[in-house]
Design a protein around this motif. Sequence first.
Motif, short mmCIF file in Angstrom:
data_model
loop_
_atom_site.label_atom_id
_atom_site.label_comp_id
_atom_site.label_asym_id
_atom_site.label_seq_id
_atom_site.Cartn_x
_atom_site.Cartn_y
_atom_site.Cartn_z
N LYS A 1 35.22 50.72 -62.16
CA LYS A 1 36.48 50.04 -61.43
C LYS A 1 37.09 51.12 -60.80
N GLY A 2 37.46 50.82 -59.51
CA GLY A 2 38.20 51.44 -58.48
C GLY A 2 37.22 52.46 -57.49
N ALA A 3 35.85 52.17 -57.80
CA ALA A 3 35.11 52.77 -56.78
C ALA A 3 34.68 52.03 -55.56
N VAL A 4 34.12 52.79 -54.31
CA VAL A 4 33.69 52.22 -53.15
C VAL A 4 32.54 51.57 -53.43
N LEU A 5 32.26 50.40 -53.45
CA LEU A 5 30.95 49.80 -53.49
C LEU A 5 30.18 49.92 -52.05
N VAL A 6 29.02 50.75 -52.18
CA VAL A 6 28.07 50.97 -51.17
C VAL A 6 26.80 50.27 -51.45
N ALA A 7 26.25 49.36 -50.58
CA ALA A 7 25.13 48.51 -50.79
C ALA A 7 24.28 48.10 -49.54
N PRO A 8 23.27 47.89 -49.66
CA PRO A 8 22.45 47.35 -48.54
C PRO A 8 22.95 46.14 -47.62
N PHE A 9 23.47 45.04 -48.87
CA PHE A 9 24.03 43.87 -48.56
C PHE A 9 24.38 43.32 -49.91
N THR A 10 25.08 41.92 -49.81
CA THR A 10 25.60 41.53 -50.97
C THR A 10 25.19 40.11 -51.08
N ALA A 11 24.85 39.63 -52.01
CA ALA A 11 24.59 37.92 -52.18
C ALA A 11 25.55 37.49 -53.39
N PRO A 12 25.43 36.29 -53.65
CA PRO A 12 26.34 35.62 -54.92
C PRO A 12 26.34 36.40 -56.24
N ILE A 13 25.25 37.12 -56.47
CA ILE A 13 25.12 37.63 -57.77
C ILE A 13 25.96 38.75 -57.77
N TRP A 14 26.17 39.58 -56.72
CA TRP A 14 27.13 40.75 -56.29
C TRP A 14 28.33 40.45 -56.75
N THR A 15 28.87 39.33 -56.62
CA THR A 15 30.41 39.07 -56.45
C THR A 15 31.13 39.48 -57.33
N PRO A 16 30.68 39.49 -58.72
CA PRO A 16 31.73 40.16 -59.78
C PRO A 16 32.15 41.55 -59.57
N LEU A 17 31.20 42.21 -59.08
CA LEU A 17 31.44 43.74 -58.66
C LEU A 17 32.60 43.80 -57.71
N PHE A 18 33.00 42.90 -56.90
CA PHE A 18 34.05 43.21 -55.95
C PHE A 18 35.37 43.25 -56.73
N ARG A 19 35.56 42.51 -57.91
CA ARG A 19 36.59 42.67 -58.67
C ARG A 19 37.02 44.11 -59.18
#
Length: 620
Positions: free
Chosen positions: A539-557
């Motif tokens: 929680k609170g980190a900056v998410l750095v990724a190649p791209f995101t897709a629907p399965i990634w969405t809970p990480l945005f919380r």
Amino acid sequence: DTFVLAPDGSARARTLGAKEQRIVPNGAGTRSEPVPEELRARFCLTAQDLAALAALAGRVQLHYGAPQDTEWALSDGKLFLLQARPITAMPAQLEAPARRDEAPINGKPFGIKQTVEYWPEPPTPLDLSFFRYASAGSDALYRMFGMRPARELPQPVERPDGRMAVRISNPRLSPAILWSVPAQLLFARGDPQARWQPVADAMAGAVERWQAAAAAAEAPALARLLEQEMREFGTLLGRRFQAVFFVGIRPLLLLKLWTRVVGGKAGASALEDRLMRAVPFRTALQNQAVERLARVAADHGKGSPQLAAALERFMAEWGVRPARGMAGMPSVPTWRESPEQVLGLVDALLSDPDARAPEEAERRQELDYRAASAEVEQKLWPPLRRRFRAALAQARASLVTREESLFRMEALIAAIRQTALRLGEALAREGALDAPGDVLFLLADELAPAAQGRLDARELVARRRRGYAEVVAAHERGQHWLVTTGSVAREALSDKKASRHARQAGGANTLSGLAASGGQATAPVCVIHGPHEFGKMVKGAVLVAPFTAPIWTPLFRLASAVVTEIGSPVSHAAIVAREYGVPAVVAVPGATSALRDGQYVQVDGTRGVVTVLGGERKQP
């Protein structure tokens, strides 16, 4: 003896070793003895042995996604794999797998940016055949725009070493564009969900029909069924575009107009985001289901029967979603096949107590949506309020139908994958293939000959597996498969707008891309390369990724901001970041290698800049 092999298993160089001693069993252990002179004078491995070793190395590299250091044994002509571990120092020649003498097949195909974004991972030959059939459905969209479809569908092109490129013909412009798009936007009326429902029923019926036909079919019938399924997918995709595309875009454009009138230029975007919160679309419902899994894990433990039962219920509804990438392909496992990825999301959400109370988060989203709607209505002339409410309802319904249509297509692709693997199992039982997954390395027009015994597929599959492993290894180093296969030149994938923005905003400690979601956030970095690393997110980190897709969405919380290497202001990362109200910068070249875990950065989603704090950034 030392052998240097080409990717196809042929020997590029051979050096005869001394081979003075050998170790042999003696009944109670082993003993050393001199090697007979006639054995010292000849090579210990035959050309057939070397080809088998090259194929084994390719399979191991494919399994782990990168070249491996292996130990093996040969006994009575049978090859055994003993051990595999990562290569810590890669030879320089493996850093540039694209061929210097290989001219790109395409220039800059129409829609190449979308292809890069939605198809980042290397495809198998069967994926390319599927793409060919699906492109027939995309032609329906081009016709709706008034364009003329390409003269030929995308065509797989095999390189001599087994790499699979793709030749893409561009759709052609037509004067009809001048009146077709305005006419579509003007006359595309009606309830989006009502227009979509017949297509949804047809897709659901197709899945049931395919599964029933595949249940007891033999290899020849499965081969015919698989090609029929891919062809029918293209037809259903075309119907999907006709049902939801312009009917969905029109109310969204009208909503933008309403928010611009009420909120002004500065506040329109934020107001629009608030009005589209709490929409019960598929990905939002999926995220709530994952959050409920996290609550079960927190209450009963990760190894509890309660979580196992909850996970099974989750998979019954959501198990058809692709486990990686943006778009499903026959080669991509589903969530049901990869439950560890869903459990990785559960691990990440366990770090956030708020994520275990999804009902409260849903309630806050609902209150924000209703408050935004009330704000707009208060500023409108009373006779216009009814029209605004109708436009808002249709805009929200269009989002539901769009997400529902994507989910239905994923179910179709999951069914196609099941048929393909059934065919692979049948061919493996008959000895036509070594393993069921080898069917993914056949093209559509090779399926029937392989099933009928008219095609010797083993050597073909082995060569393509080796080529595919090379493309996957380049992908792990950050090179897109379109470049590695020679489908396009590297320059064709450059984003001139992002590069120009980088030159304007860049500095010694900055990375620049495209502004995707406004605001600023300062926090430590958490680099997530794929679903296998979801458990790292805190929680609170900056998410750095190649791209995101629907399965990634809970990480945005959990994220305070989002940075991706590819994407656009209308990509998944951008849309979801705006929905969650977190800053986002997309199209940041090399972000996952330039930034490292724990490094503090400031993400400015308004300007599209990421600033590294407390020192110079690592070079990509």
